[in-house]
Design an enzyme around this catalytic site. Structure first.
Site, short mmCIF file in Angstrom:
data_model
loop_
_atom_site.label_atom_id
_atom_site.label_comp_id
_atom_site.label_asym_id
_atom_site.label_seq_id
_atom_site.Cartn_x
_atom_site.Cartn_y
_atom_site.Cartn_z
N LEU A 82 -9.59 -7.58 -12.96
CA LEU A 82 -11.01 -7.30 -12.73
C LEU A 82 -11.86 -7.86 -13.86
O LEU A 82 -11.48 -7.79 -15.03
CB LEU A 82 -11.23 -5.79 -12.64
CG LEU A 82 -10.71 -5.11 -11.37
CD1 LEU A 82 -10.75 -3.60 -11.53
CD2 LEU A 82 -11.51 -5.54 -10.15
N GLU B 109 6.67 6.07 -9.01
CA GLU B 109 5.24 5.73 -8.87
C GLU B 109 4.59 6.65 -7.85
O GLU B 109 3.45 7.10 -8.03
CB GLU B 109 5.09 4.28 -8.40
CG GLU B 109 5.54 3.24 -9.41
CD GLU B 109 5.30 1.82 -8.93
OE1 GLU B 109 4.23 1.55 -8.35
OE2 GLU B 109 6.18 0.96 -9.12
N HIS C 240 1.20 0.89 -12.94
CA HIS C 240 1.95 -0.30 -13.36
C HIS C 240 3.44 0.05 -13.41
O HIS C 240 3.81 1.11 -13.94
CB HIS C 240 1.47 -0.75 -14.75
CG HIS C 240 2.17 -1.97 -15.23
ND1 HIS C 240 1.92 -3.23 -14.71
CD2 HIS C 240 3.14 -2.14 -16.15
CE1 HIS C 240 2.71 -4.11 -15.30
NE2 HIS C 240 3.47 -3.48 -16.19
N GLY D 167 0.78 -1.24 0.00
CA GLY D 167 0.00 0.00 0.00
C GLY D 167 0.80 1.28 0.00
O GLY D 167 0.29 2.33 0.40
C1 GRF Z 1 3.66 -1.28 -7.35
O1 GRF Z 1 4.91 -1.51 -7.93
C2 GRF Z 1 2.60 -1.10 -8.40
O2 GRF Z 1 3.09 -0.48 -9.56
C3 GRF Z 1 2.22 -2.52 -8.71
O3 GRF Z 1 2.24 -3.17 -7.48
C4 GRF Z 1 3.15 -2.50 -6.60
C5 GRF Z 1 2.37 -2.13 -5.38
O4 GRF Z 1 3.17 -1.52 -4.39
N1 GRF Z 1 0.93 -2.56 -9.39
P1 GRF Z 1 2.47 -0.81 -3.16
O5 GRF Z 1 1.49 -1.85 -2.57
O6 GRF Z 1 1.75 0.39 -3.65
O7 GRF Z 1 3.56 -0.48 -2.19
#
Ligand code: GRF
Length: 209
Positions: free
Chosen positions: A101, A182, A117, A20
């Site tokens: 989904l 991200e 992603h 998360g």
């Molecule tokens: C992230 O690398 C996201 O891009 C992928 O899963 C991972 C989740 O990380 N879909 P977090 O749970 O947000 O720390």
């Protein structure tokens, strides 16, 4: 004098399966006022997800819909869809939600569901994107926030951010460098959505200045 009509704050709900950290980045940006929205709920398919603690700490209601409690994928998806409707969200953010989904859900929330992603799509969709990037030998990697459509990581792209792949990188080192981006890309995409600045034209998403 020009009249400024304040934006109605958008209701934002999250789906997450694990750590998360992306969920945290968005709720932090809501708390600081950077995103004009309200976090209305977190849904998780994993009762052990650390995202649950983060939500509780942030005062965000949590619904656990444990995949293991259902006899079939269809029954799970029905419960998930009902929970998603309950939140009456303007936007759903898939923040590390690790299941594909079903098409009923994708259709119902089309245009208001985004996913993060850890690759520069359309390269390396699916699982272990960072490992795929290392194994392929690319020199630049990154992350993508996209609208969710019926495919796996195929929807229209909202934001991409890139990082270099360094000589000695392994999957972990690259994943860490991408993760930092991200945490910038996802709150930015949510902010743009909440400010009504995304214009979707087929595959292209234009950002209103
Ligand atoms: C992230 O690398 C996201 O891009 C992928 O899963 C991972 C989740 O990380 N879909 P977090 O749970 O947000 O720390």
């Amino acid at each position: 004098m020009e009249q400024v009509i304040p934006l109605r704050k958008k209701r934002i709900a999250f789906l997450a399966s694990g750590r998360g950290s992306n969920f945290q980045a968005v709720i932090d940006a809501i708390a600081s006022g950077e995103i004009p929205g309200i976090g209305v709920g977190l849904i998780t398919d994993n009762p052990r997800a650390y995202a649950i603690e983060r939500a509780e700490h942030g005062g965000i209601p949590v619904r656990v819909i444990d995949y293991a409690d259902f006899a079939s994928k269809a029954a799970y998806e029905e419960a998930l869809l009902a929970a998603m409707r309950d939140f009456q969200a303007d936007l759903f953010v898939l923040a590390g939600y690790m299941r594909i989904l079903g098409s009923d859900i994708v259709r119902e929330f089309s245009g208001r569901m985004i996913n993060i992603h850890p690759a520069l799509l359309p390269a390396f969709p699916g699982l272990h994107a960072q490992r795929q990037a290392i194994e392929y030998g690319v020199k630049v990697a990154g992350c993508t926030v996209h609208l969710v459509d019926d495919g796996t990581d195929t929807g229209p792209i909202v934001i991409q951010r890139c990082v270099p792949v360094l000589e000695d990188d392994d999957e972990t080192a690259l994943a860490e460098r991408i993760l930092a981006e991200e945490h910038r890309a996802l709150p930015l995409a949510v902010k743009l959505f909440c400010e009504d600045r995304l214009i979707v034209e087929g595959r292209r998403v234009r950002i209103r200045p």
